[in-house]
Design a protein around this motif. Structure first.
Motif, mmCIF file in Angstrom:
data_model
loop_
_atom_site.group_PDB
_atom_site.id
_atom_site.type_symbol
_atom_site.label_atom_id
_atom_site.label_comp_id
_atom_site.label_asym_id
_atom_site.label_seq_id
_atom_site.Cartn_x
_atom_site.Cartn_y
_atom_site.Cartn_z
ATOM 1 N N ASN A 250 64.687 7.116 -32.885
ATOM 2 C CA ASN A 250 66.151 5.834 -32.724
ATOM 3 C C ASN A 250 65.472 4.665 -32.326
ATOM 4 O O ASN A 250 64.419 3.620 -32.781
ATOM 5 C CB ASN A 250 67.357 6.945 -31.826
ATOM 6 C CG ASN A 250 68.420 7.485 -32.957
ATOM 7 O OD1 ASN A 250 69.218 6.927 -33.652
ATOM 8 N ND2 ASN A 250 68.027 8.341 -32.112
ATOM 9 N N ASN B 11 56.870 5.265 -26.987
ATOM 10 C CA ASN B 11 57.592 4.572 -26.918
ATOM 11 C C ASN B 11 56.980 2.787 -26.534
ATOM 12 O O ASN B 11 55.849 3.105 -27.355
ATOM 13 C CB ASN B 11 58.889 3.921 -25.753
ATOM 14 C CG ASN B 11 59.962 5.533 -25.997
ATOM 15 O OD1 ASN B 11 61.442 4.723 -26.349
ATOM 16 N ND2 ASN B 11 59.678 6.569 -26.260
ATOM 17 N N ASN C 29 60.826 5.579 -29.934
ATOM 18 C CA ASN C 29 62.780 5.070 -29.979
ATOM 19 C C ASN C 29 61.549 3.282 -29.443
ATOM 20 O O ASN C 29 60.669 3.110 -29.362
ATOM 21 C CB ASN C 29 63.284 5.229 -28.101
ATOM 22 C CG ASN C 29 64.285 6.586 -29.325
ATOM 23 O OD1 ASN C 29 65.367 5.702 -29.909
ATOM 24 N ND2 ASN C 29 63.759 7.498 -29.317
ATOM 25 N N LEU D 38 62.834 11.632 -26.738
ATOM 26 C CA LEU D 38 63.106 10.201 -27.077
ATOM 27 C C LEU D 38 62.184 9.629 -27.477
ATOM 28 O O LEU D 38 61.591 8.204 -27.188
ATOM 29 C CB LEU D 38 63.217 9.763 -25.704
ATOM 30 C CG LEU D 38 65.365 9.955 -24.572
ATOM 31 C CD1 LEU D 38 65.116 9.888 -23.317
ATOM 32 C CD2 LEU D 38 66.264 9.063 -25.574
#
Length: 300
Positions: free
Chosen positions: A153, A201, A177, A174
């Motif tokens: 995302n 990330n 991202n 996660l």
């Protein structure tokens, strides 16, 4: 005279109102009618037909009885489907839904009402969408959530209460991202996390206490922008595997040496660590593998 004018006004108003109301009725967004694909697995509702669903529309399931809906445990849609929000009423329709998979559908926002009746949800996959933030307490109604996948995302930061109420959550991903800073209480709402994945990330800062998670066993922080690991970063964990590969680490900190449960430590592609203490590494009781190549030499 006044009464006559007033009566004429009322008649005109009512006539106009009825006509205008009819127009409003016609403007109301119609639900998008869908059907679950016929599958051998009656517990899965899969929508194969590509659909476009705008934020004010809902889904209407055709030819589905209440008993059939109560048998549905998993709901997913085609990758060609586009939805900016989670469809209204999914958990009202499927009372016992355990898995919701909405991958790559263009999801932009989450609302607290999305999970109001998600009491039985165990697995939620919202990967490869366009989410930029996780609102505070957004998942608090999904009290039995076990696995949460938010990979791929556009999430920039995590609010302190983003995962509030998720006491059953053990897996959180996660990866891929845009996270830069992990604040001290980012994961405090999910105190029993076991597997936490934060790879690919742009993480530069780990605040003290961010991994104060006593059940945490596997932590993936590879492919970020970390330079300094705080001294107290891992002091309250029971880590078995820690992946810090492909960062820019210069200071490893002290708390890493106190992890007596460690079995695998990956430090590959961090060529400038200045405080790696081989003596203390040797004292880590169960450490069976360390992957690190300073100056093309392997430390074992």
């Amino acid at each position: 005279m006044f009464n006559s004018k007033m009566k004429s006004f009322i008649v005109l108003f009512l006539t106009f109102g009825m006509g205008f109301g009819g127009q409003l009725e016609g403007l109301r967004p119609q639900p998008v009618k869908v059907q679950c694909e016929p599958l051998a697995n009656d517990a899965l509702c899969y929508i194969a037909t590509p659909i476009q669903l705008n934020p004010v529309q809902s889904l209407e399931f055709e030819d589905m009885s209440t008993s059939q809906a109560n048998n549905i445990l998993e709901f997913t849609v085609s990758y060609e489907t586009k939805m900016e929000i989670i469809p209204h009423g999914i958990f009202d329709m499927f009372h016992y839904l355990e898995q919701l998979k909405l991958q790559g559908i263009g999801l932009k926002t989450l609302h607290h009402s999305d999970f109001e009746n998600a009491w039985n949800l165990h697995n939620l996959t919202l990967s490869d969408n366009k989410l930029e933030r996780i609102p505070s307490g957004i998942f608090s109604r999904a009290v039995n959530l076990i696995e949460l996948n938010l990979d791929g995302n556009l999430i920039l930061h995590l609010e302190n209460d983003a995962f509030n109420g998720l006491h059953q959550l053990y897996y959180l991903s996660l990866n891929r991202n845009r996270l830069i800073t992990l604040k001290s209480y980012a994961f405090s709402g999910a105190p029993h996390l076991t597997d936490l994945r934060l790879e690919y990330n742009e993480i530069e800062v780990l605040e003290n206490g961010v991994f104060d998670l006593p059940d945490l066993m596997f932590l993936y922080l590879g492919h970020n922008q970390l330079k300094i690991i705080p001294d107290d970063c891992f002091k309250n964990t029971q880590l078995i595997g820690l992946d810090l590969q492909s960062n820019q680490i210069t200071q490893l900190g002290n708390s890493i040496y106190d992890i007596k449960t460690m079995r695998t430590l990956i430090l590959l592609d961090n060529d400038q660590i200045s405080d790696l203490n081989s003596t203390r590494i040797a004292e880590m009781n169960r450490l069976v593998e360390i992957k690190y190549k300073p100056n093309s030499q392997t430390l074992v």
